[in-house]
Design a protein around this motif. Sequence first.
Motif, short mmCIF file in Angstrom:
data_model
loop_
_atom_site.label_atom_id
_atom_site.label_comp_id
_atom_site.label_asym_id
_atom_site.label_seq_id
_atom_site.Cartn_x
_atom_site.Cartn_y
_atom_site.Cartn_z
N ARG A 85 0.84 -1.20 0.00
CA ARG A 85 0.00 0.00 0.00
C ARG A 85 0.87 1.25 0.00
O ARG A 85 0.63 2.19 -0.75
CB ARG A 85 -0.92 0.01 1.22
N PHE A 86 1.87 1.27 0.87
CA PHE A 86 2.81 2.40 0.95
C PHE A 86 4.06 1.93 1.68
O PHE A 86 3.97 1.39 2.79
CB PHE A 86 2.20 3.59 1.68
N ASP A 87 5.19 2.12 1.05
CA ASP A 87 6.46 1.72 1.64
C ASP A 87 7.19 2.98 2.09
O ASP A 87 7.76 3.70 1.27
CB ASP A 87 7.29 0.94 0.61
N ASN A 357 -1.83 4.70 3.24
CA ASN A 357 -1.69 5.06 1.84
C ASN A 357 -0.55 6.07 1.73
O ASN A 357 -0.04 6.55 2.75
CB ASN A 357 -3.00 5.67 1.32
N PRO A 358 -0.09 6.41 0.52
CA PRO A 358 1.01 7.37 0.40
C PRO A 358 0.78 8.61 1.26
O PRO A 358 -0.27 9.24 1.21
CB PRO A 358 1.01 7.69 -1.09
N THR A 359 1.78 8.94 2.08
CA THR A 359 1.65 9.96 3.12
C THR A 359 2.87 10.86 3.12
O THR A 359 3.99 10.41 2.90
CB THR A 359 1.55 9.27 4.51
#
Length: 380
Positions: A85-87, A357-359
């Motif tokens: 989802r987001f790394d 999610n991308p943050t």
Amino acid sequence: MSKLSVAVIGAGMGGLATAAALTRAGVDVQVYEQATRFARLGAGIQIGFNAMKVMRAWGLEPVLRREAFYPRSWNNKEFDTGAVRFDMVFGQSAEDRYGAPYLLGHRGDLHSALASAVPADVLHLDHKLVGIAQRADRGVDLTFANGRKTSVDAVVASDGVHSFVKETLFGRVEPNFTDRIAYRTVFPASLLNGYEIDDCTKWWGPDRHIVIYYVKPDRSEVYFVTSQPEPGFTVESWSAMGDVRELRAAFANFHPQVRRVLEACPSVHKWALVDRDPLSYWSEGNVTLLGDACHPMTPYMAQGAAMAIEDAAVLSRCLTGVDRDGVADAFRRFEATRKPRTSRVQLSSRTNTWLKNPTDPDWVYGYDAWNEPLTEMAPA
């Protein structure tokens, strides 16, 4: 001018950080802890960039780098497929960006490091506070369950979510039980029998999650913590044991890596997850709250201890060069400087969406408690 005398109530992360900061600010500090000894609880902790920037000033970075794990990233994955989802990449690039490392450690190791930054003769165990009273001359009288009494210029209460000082000043506030519980444990990685896991991963399910990471630089210990629904469970103790079979059943449809970790763990602790609203006030006269006593938060951003450590740095700046008559104003300045940030983290953590999610995490990790401008206060 004689040294300002301050009693710190509680020798957890926030209390020890406060003692370390105030000692270096030229304050006469004494720390009072109700426990008779320190216990190495089986729990991990994420030591964020923002917390590391504070502790670097106390010379703790080398020991924490030796004791803690340096992860590649905080990877957020789908619970079943493992799709990313987001790394959130850590390592050297993030260290360069934020000016400090991001480490994963054992809570006991972080606590020991903080204790090493405090003179041993200022720490008093077996001192449970049972009475606190402010005098007309602004001094504060303290009474302990062991019969000891003392008087100081000021008190910093870092005595946790069940703070005696908070209840004395502002009354009892019942926690908001979320109808969710958490399991956690640390166990030897050798029990995985060579099975390799990710550095640090949060596995996001529809109504539950689990975070798994190493807490030692040699990958010898593994930690996990969960969040899942269980209405009616209200035990808030970190020492209560859970049923590992129930835990495994609760995550039976998760990714094979999760199931492998849960099969390997021998035992778990279990506690109820609670939420509390930001307090209207943190201080009264020459007494202030700090850390979980005034801004407890859910664990979903891994920032609870970091907020207390930041508090300690800012408080020491506010109290530098202050005498007894200036303490109340210094405490108000401390609250005014810190409250917007801690409230934002507290309320953001409540949503349990951090890094799902991308943050853009700069507002959390880029904060520097040693250089953040102090709020200008109008005369009281």
